[in-house]
Scaffold this motif. Sequence first.
Motif, PDB file in Angstrom:
ATOM      1  N   SER A  27       0.847  -1.188   0.000  1.00 21.58           N
ATOM      2  CA  SER A  27       0.000   0.000   0.000  1.00 21.58           C
ATOM      3  C   SER A  27       0.886   1.242   0.000  1.00 21.58           C
ATOM      4  O   SER A  27       2.043   1.206   0.442  1.00 21.58           O
ATOM      5  CB  SER A  27      -0.895   0.008   1.228  1.00 21.58           C
ATOM      6  OG  SER A  27      -1.767  -1.088   1.206  1.00 21.58           O
ATOM      7  N   PHE A  28       0.320   2.339  -0.471  1.00 21.50           N
ATOM      8  CA  PHE A  28       1.023   3.617  -0.491  1.00 21.50           C
ATOM      9  C   PHE A  28       0.144   4.681   0.151  1.00 21.50           C
ATOM     10  O   PHE A  28      -1.038   4.794  -0.177  1.00 21.50           O
ATOM     11  CB  PHE A  28       1.382   4.035  -1.925  1.00 21.50           C
ATOM     12  CG  PHE A  28       1.949   5.420  -2.004  1.00 21.50           C
ATOM     13  CD1 PHE A  28       3.237   5.675  -1.574  1.00 21.50           C
ATOM     14  CD2 PHE A  28       1.179   6.474  -2.477  1.00 21.50           C
ATOM     15  CE1 PHE A  28       3.756   6.969  -1.617  1.00 21.50           C
ATOM     16  CE2 PHE A  28       1.698   7.762  -2.528  1.00 21.50           C
ATOM     17  CZ  PHE A  28       2.984   8.002  -2.101  1.00 21.50           C
ATOM     18  N   LEU A  29       0.724   5.446   1.066  1.00 19.44           N
ATOM     19  CA  LEU A  29       0.026   6.556   1.708  1.00 19.44           C
ATOM     20  C   LEU A  29       0.897   7.799   1.596  1.00 19.44           C
ATOM     21  O   LEU A  29       2.097   7.749   1.860  1.00 19.44           O
ATOM     22  CB  LEU A  29      -0.230   6.245   3.190  1.00 19.44           C
ATOM     23  CG  LEU A  29      -1.006   4.964   3.506  1.00 19.44           C
ATOM     24  CD1 LEU A  29      -1.008   4.706   5.014  1.00 19.44           C
ATOM     25  CD2 LEU A  29      -2.424   5.056   2.967  1.00 19.44           C
ATOM     26  N   PRO A  48      -6.492  19.695  11.019  1.00 19.79           N
ATOM     27  CA  PRO A  48      -5.937  19.792  12.377  1.00 19.79           C
ATOM     28  C   PRO A  48      -5.045  18.591  12.709  1.00 19.79           C
ATOM     29  O   PRO A  48      -5.317  17.464  12.294  1.00 19.79           O
ATOM     30  CB  PRO A  48      -7.183  19.826  13.266  1.00 19.79           C
ATOM     31  CG  PRO A  48      -8.266  20.360  12.381  1.00 19.79           C
ATOM     32  CD  PRO A  48      -7.952  19.830  11.004  1.00 19.79           C
ATOM     33  N   LEU A  49      -3.980  18.848  13.475  1.00 17.06           N
ATOM     34  CA  LEU A  49      -2.964  17.844  13.780  1.00 17.06           C
ATOM     35  C   LEU A  49      -3.551  16.548  14.334  1.00 17.06           C
ATOM     36  O   LEU A  49      -3.226  15.461  13.848  1.00 17.06           O
ATOM     37  CB  LEU A  49      -1.934  18.412  14.760  1.00 17.06           C
ATOM     38  CG  LEU A  49      -0.841  17.453  15.215  1.00 17.06           C
ATOM     39  CD1 LEU A  49       0.001  16.987  14.040  1.00 17.06           C
ATOM     40  CD2 LEU A  49       0.032  18.109  16.269  1.00 17.06           C
ATOM     41  N   LYS A  50      -4.394  16.615  15.345  1.00 11.31           N
ATOM     42  CA  LYS A  50      -4.942  15.399  15.947  1.00 11.31           C
ATOM     43  C   LYS A  50      -5.749  14.590  14.938  1.00 11.31           C
ATOM     44  O   LYS A  50      -5.661  13.359  14.902  1.00 11.31           O
ATOM     45  CB  LYS A  50      -5.817  15.730  17.155  1.00 11.31           C
ATOM     46  CG  LYS A  50      -5.027  16.124  18.369  1.00 11.31           C
ATOM     47  CD  LYS A  50      -5.930  16.347  19.568  1.00 11.31           C
ATOM     48  CE  LYS A  50      -5.112  16.741  20.783  1.00 11.31           C
ATOM     49  NZ  LYS A  50      -5.936  16.919  21.962  1.00 11.31           N
ATOM     50  N   GLU A  51      -6.506  15.275  14.103  1.00  9.32           N
ATOM     51  CA  GLU A  51      -7.335  14.595  13.109  1.00  9.32           C
ATOM     52  C   GLU A  51      -6.485  13.882  12.063  1.00  9.32           C
ATOM     53  O   GLU A  51      -6.725  12.722  11.723  1.00  9.32           O
ATOM     54  CB  GLU A  51      -8.259  15.624  12.449  1.00  9.32           C
ATOM     55  CG  GLU A  51      -9.249  15.052  11.474  1.00  9.32           C
ATOM     56  CD  GLU A  51     -10.131  16.132  10.862  1.00  9.32           C
ATOM     57  OE1 GLU A  51     -10.537  15.942   9.696  1.00  9.32           O
ATOM     58  OE2 GLU A  51     -10.420  17.151  11.533  1.00  9.32           O
ATOM     59  N   ARG A  52      -5.458  14.564  11.550  1.00  6.93           N
ATOM     60  CA  ARG A  52      -4.621  13.938  10.520  1.00  6.93           C
ATOM     61  C   ARG A  52      -3.786  12.812  11.104  1.00  6.93           C
ATOM     62  O   ARG A  52      -3.588  11.778  10.466  1.00  6.93           O
ATOM     63  CB  ARG A  52      -3.783  14.964   9.784  1.00  6.93           C
ATOM     64  CG  ARG A  52      -2.692  15.635  10.565  1.00  6.93           C
ATOM     65  CD  ARG A  52      -1.919  16.613   9.682  1.00  6.93           C
ATOM     66  NE  ARG A  52      -0.884  17.282  10.394  1.00  6.93           N
ATOM     67  CZ  ARG A  52      -0.887  18.568  10.716  1.00  6.93           C
ATOM     68  NH1 ARG A  52      -1.901  19.336  10.379  1.00  6.93           N
ATOM     69  NH2 ARG A  52       0.129  19.091  11.361  1.00  6.93           N
ATOM     70  N   THR A  53      -3.295  12.983  12.328  1.00  3.74           N
ATOM     71  CA  THR A  53      -2.509  11.929  12.979  1.00  3.74           C
ATOM     72  C   THR A  53      -3.356  10.684  13.185  1.00  3.74           C
ATOM     73  O   THR A  53      -2.922   9.570  12.881  1.00  3.74           O
ATOM     74  CB  THR A  53      -1.947  12.435  14.322  1.00  3.74           C
ATOM     75  OG1 THR A  53      -1.021  13.490  14.042  1.00  3.74           O
ATOM     76  CG2 THR A  53      -1.225  11.337  15.068  1.00  3.74           C
ATOM     77  N   GLN A  58      -4.433   5.239  11.715  1.00  5.46           N
ATOM     78  CA  GLN A  58      -5.449   4.206  11.469  1.00  5.46           C
ATOM     79  C   GLN A  58      -5.174   3.484  10.147  1.00  5.46           C
ATOM     80  O   GLN A  58      -5.197   2.258  10.084  1.00  5.46           O
ATOM     81  CB  GLN A  58      -6.838   4.834  11.448  1.00  5.46           C
ATOM     82  CG  GLN A  58      -7.951   3.854  11.190  1.00  5.46           C
ATOM     83  CD  GLN A  58      -9.319   4.534  11.183  1.00  5.46           C
ATOM     84  OE1 GLN A  58      -9.479   5.677  11.610  1.00  5.46           O
ATOM     85  NE2 GLN A  58     -10.312   3.836  10.704  1.00  5.46           N
ATOM     86  N   ASP A  59      -4.880   4.248   9.102  1.00  2.00           N
ATOM     87  CA  ASP A  59      -4.606   3.639   7.797  1.00  2.00           C
ATOM     88  C   ASP A  59      -3.281   2.880   7.797  1.00  2.00           C
ATOM     89  O   ASP A  59      -3.165   1.819   7.180  1.00  2.00           O
ATOM     90  CB  ASP A  59      -4.616   4.704   6.702  1.00  2.00           C
ATOM     91  CG  ASP A  59      -6.016   5.243   6.428  1.00  2.00           C
ATOM     92  OD1 ASP A  59      -7.005   4.668   6.940  1.00  2.00           O
ATOM     93  OD2 ASP A  59      -6.113   6.254   5.710  1.00  2.00           O
ATOM     94  N   THR A  81       8.428   5.744  16.260  1.00  2.45           N
ATOM     95  CA  THR A  81       8.510   4.287  16.420  1.00  2.45           C
ATOM     96  C   THR A  81       7.546   3.546  15.494  1.00  2.45           C
ATOM     97  O   THR A  81       7.402   2.336  15.610  1.00  2.45           O
ATOM     98  CB  THR A  81       8.189   3.898  17.878  1.00  2.45           C
ATOM     99  OG1 THR A  81       6.869   4.363  18.203  1.00  2.45           O
ATOM    100  CG2 THR A  81       9.202   4.488  18.846  1.00  2.45           C
ATOM    101  N   ALA A  82       6.912   4.239  14.581  1.00  5.03           N
ATOM    102  CA  ALA A  82       5.839   3.651  13.776  1.00  5.03           C
ATOM    103  C   ALA A  82       6.327   2.844  12.567  1.00  5.03           C
ATOM    104  O   ALA A  82       5.543   2.139  11.941  1.00  5.03           O
ATOM    105  CB  ALA A  82       4.880   4.743  13.299  1.00  5.03           C
TER     106      ALA A  82
END
Length: 178
Positions: A27-29, A48-53, A58-59, A81-82
Amino acid sequence: MKIIIFGASGSGTTTLGRALATRYEWSFLDADDYYWQKTEPPYQIKVPLKERTRALMQDLLAQQSVVVSGSLVSWGEEWRTAFELGIFLHLPPEIRIQRLQKREIERYAEQLEQDPKVAQTSKDFIAWARQYDDPNFDGRSITQHNNWIKEVSFPVLRVEGAFSVEDLLVRIDRFLVF
Protein backbone atom coordinates in the motif's frame (compact mmCIF):
# COMPACT_ATOMS: atom_id res chain seq x y z
CA MET A 1 7.08 -3.87 6.43
CA LYS A 2 6.30 -0.24 7.20
CA ILE A 3 8.55 2.32 5.49
CA ILE A 4 8.61 6.11 5.56
CA ILE A 5 10.29 8.11 2.79
CA PHE A 6 10.98 11.72 3.72
CA GLY A 7 12.98 14.73 2.64
CA ALA A 8 12.50 18.24 1.33
CA SER A 9 9.67 19.16 -1.01
CA GLY A 10 10.82 18.25 -4.50
CA SER A 11 13.25 15.54 -3.37
CA GLY A 12 11.14 12.76 -4.89
CA THR A 13 9.56 11.16 -1.82
CA THR A 14 6.14 10.69 -3.41
CA THR A 15 7.52 9.42 -6.71
CA LEU A 16 9.81 6.94 -4.99
CA GLY A 17 7.11 5.93 -2.51
CA ARG A 18 4.67 5.07 -5.27
CA ALA A 19 7.34 3.18 -7.21
CA LEU A 20 8.45 1.17 -4.17
CA ALA A 21 4.87 0.31 -3.23
CA THR A 22 4.16 -0.79 -6.81
CA ARG A 23 7.35 -2.88 -6.98
CA TYR A 24 6.44 -4.89 -3.88
CA GLU A 25 2.64 -4.68 -4.23
CA TRP A 26 2.40 -2.78 -0.95
CA SER A 27 0.00 0.00 0.00
CA PHE A 28 1.02 3.62 -0.49
CA LEU A 29 0.03 6.56 1.71
CA ASP A 30 1.00 10.17 1.07
CA ALA A 31 1.16 12.42 4.15
CA ASP A 32 -0.10 15.34 2.04
CA ASP A 33 -3.41 13.51 1.62
CA TYR A 34 -3.82 13.67 5.42
CA TYR A 35 -2.24 17.10 5.98
CA TRP A 36 -4.39 19.05 3.52
CA GLN A 37 -8.15 19.27 3.15
CA LYS A 38 -9.45 18.52 -0.34
CA THR A 39 -9.86 21.96 -1.93
CA GLU A 40 -9.71 23.48 -5.38
CA PRO A 41 -7.07 24.70 -5.85
CA PRO A 42 -5.38 22.12 -3.61
CA TYR A 43 -3.09 22.68 -0.62
CA GLN A 44 -4.98 25.62 0.85
CA ILE A 45 -6.40 24.44 4.21
CA LYS A 46 -4.56 22.27 6.75
CA VAL A 47 -6.28 19.41 8.57
CA PRO A 48 -5.94 19.79 12.38
CA LEU A 49 -2.96 17.84 13.78
CA LYS A 50 -4.94 15.40 15.95
CA GLU A 51 -7.34 14.59 13.11
CA ARG A 52 -4.62 13.94 10.52
CA THR A 53 -2.51 11.93 12.98
CA ARG A 54 -5.47 9.73 13.92
CA ALA A 55 -6.45 9.16 10.28
CA LEU A 56 -2.93 8.33 9.06
CA MET A 57 -2.18 6.06 12.03
CA GLN A 58 -5.45 4.21 11.47
CA ASP A 59 -4.61 3.64 7.80
CA LEU A 60 -0.99 2.72 8.59
CA LEU A 61 -2.00 0.10 11.16
CA ALA A 62 -4.60 -1.37 8.80
CA GLN A 63 -1.83 -2.36 6.35
CA GLN A 64 0.59 -5.27 6.59
CA SER A 65 3.10 -3.61 4.28
CA VAL A 66 2.97 0.08 3.45
CA VAL A 67 5.10 2.93 2.21
CA VAL A 68 4.38 6.41 3.56
CA SER A 69 5.83 9.47 1.85
CA GLY A 70 6.18 12.80 3.60
CA SER A 71 7.63 14.46 6.64
CA LEU A 72 6.01 13.48 9.95
CA VAL A 73 8.66 15.19 12.08
CA SER A 74 6.22 17.63 13.68
CA TRP A 75 3.23 15.26 13.86
CA GLY A 76 4.02 13.74 17.25
CA GLU A 77 6.11 11.26 19.20
CA GLU A 78 4.25 8.16 17.94
CA TRP A 79 5.82 8.52 14.48
CA ARG A 80 9.32 7.97 15.89
CA THR A 81 8.51 4.29 16.42
CA ALA A 82 5.84 3.65 13.78
CA PHE A 83 8.12 2.33 11.02
CA GLU A 84 10.65 -0.42 10.40
CA LEU A 85 12.70 1.61 7.93
CA GLY A 86 13.14 5.24 6.96
CA ILE A 87 14.52 6.49 3.66
CA PHE A 88 15.79 10.06 3.67
CA LEU A 89 16.20 11.74 0.28
CA HIS A 90 18.39 14.82 -0.07
CA LEU A 91 18.97 16.68 -3.31
CA PRO A 92 20.99 19.79 -4.10
CA PRO A 93 18.69 22.82 -3.72
CA GLU A 94 18.95 23.91 -7.34
CA ILE A 95 17.60 20.54 -8.57
CA ARG A 96 14.78 20.52 -6.02
CA ILE A 97 13.65 24.07 -6.77
CA GLN A 98 13.76 23.43 -10.52
CA ARG A 99 11.55 20.34 -10.00
CA LEU A 100 9.14 22.29 -7.82
CA GLN A 101 8.84 25.16 -10.29
CA LYS A 102 8.11 22.70 -13.09
CA ARG A 103 5.55 20.90 -10.92
CA GLU A 104 3.81 24.17 -10.01
CA ILE A 105 3.48 25.05 -13.70
CA GLU A 106 2.13 21.57 -14.53
CA ARG A 107 -0.24 21.59 -11.56
CA TYR A 108 -1.69 25.08 -11.92
CA ALA A 109 -1.04 25.91 -15.59
CA GLU A 110 -2.97 29.05 -16.58
CA GLN A 111 -4.18 29.61 -13.01
CA LEU A 112 -0.69 30.94 -12.25
CA GLU A 113 -1.30 33.73 -14.76
CA GLN A 114 -5.03 34.25 -14.23
CA ASP A 115 -5.52 33.92 -10.47
CA PRO A 116 -3.42 36.25 -8.30
CA LYS A 117 -4.10 34.17 -5.16
CA VAL A 118 -2.84 30.97 -6.82
CA ALA A 119 0.20 32.81 -8.18
CA GLN A 120 1.04 34.24 -4.75
CA THR A 121 0.53 30.90 -2.99
CA SER A 122 2.86 29.23 -5.51
CA LYS A 123 5.47 31.97 -5.11
CA ASP A 124 5.27 31.66 -1.30
CA PHE A 125 5.60 27.88 -1.51
CA ILE A 126 8.77 28.11 -3.62
CA ALA A 127 10.22 30.71 -1.21
CA TRP A 128 9.42 28.39 1.74
CA ALA A 129 11.00 25.40 -0.05
CA ARG A 130 14.20 27.37 -0.75
CA GLN A 131 14.79 27.63 3.01
CA TYR A 132 15.12 23.86 3.55
CA ASP A 133 18.93 23.81 3.54
CA ASP A 134 19.25 26.97 5.69
CA PRO A 135 20.47 25.81 9.14
CA ASN A 136 18.66 28.73 10.78
CA PHE A 137 15.23 27.94 9.30
CA ASP A 138 12.94 26.49 11.95
CA GLY A 139 10.35 24.98 9.57
CA ARG A 140 10.79 21.72 7.67
CA SER A 141 14.53 21.72 7.14
CA ILE A 142 17.63 19.60 6.78
CA THR A 143 18.41 20.38 10.43
CA GLN A 144 14.99 19.22 11.56
CA HIS A 145 15.25 16.01 9.52
CA ASN A 146 18.79 15.26 10.73
CA ASN A 147 17.64 15.68 14.33
CA TRP A 148 14.64 13.42 13.74
CA ILE A 149 16.88 10.73 12.26
CA LYS A 150 18.80 10.67 15.57
CA GLU A 151 15.54 10.24 17.52
CA VAL A 152 13.74 7.50 15.57
CA SER A 153 13.82 3.85 16.63
CA PHE A 154 14.24 2.49 13.09
CA PRO A 155 17.23 2.52 10.72
CA VAL A 156 17.32 5.28 8.11
CA LEU A 157 18.85 4.84 4.68
CA ARG A 158 20.25 8.21 3.59
CA VAL A 159 20.31 8.88 -0.15
CA GLU A 160 22.19 12.03 -1.14
CA GLY A 161 22.12 13.19 -4.75
CA ALA A 162 20.02 12.87 -7.88
CA PHE A 163 19.32 9.32 -9.03
CA SER A 164 16.74 7.78 -11.30
CA VAL A 165 13.82 6.04 -9.64
CA GLU A 166 15.15 2.71 -10.90
CA ASP A 167 18.57 3.39 -9.36
CA LEU A 168 16.91 4.27 -6.07
CA LEU A 169 14.85 1.07 -6.15
CA VAL A 170 18.01 -0.99 -6.73
CA ARG A 171 19.68 0.70 -3.73
CA ILE A 172 16.65 0.00 -1.57
CA ASP A 173 16.43 -3.62 -2.78
CA ARG A 174 19.98 -4.15 -1.52
CA PHE A 175 19.09 -2.61 1.82
CA LEU A 176 15.88 -4.56 2.41
CA VAL A 177 16.20 -7.98 3.98
CA PHE A 178 13.21 -10.30 3.81
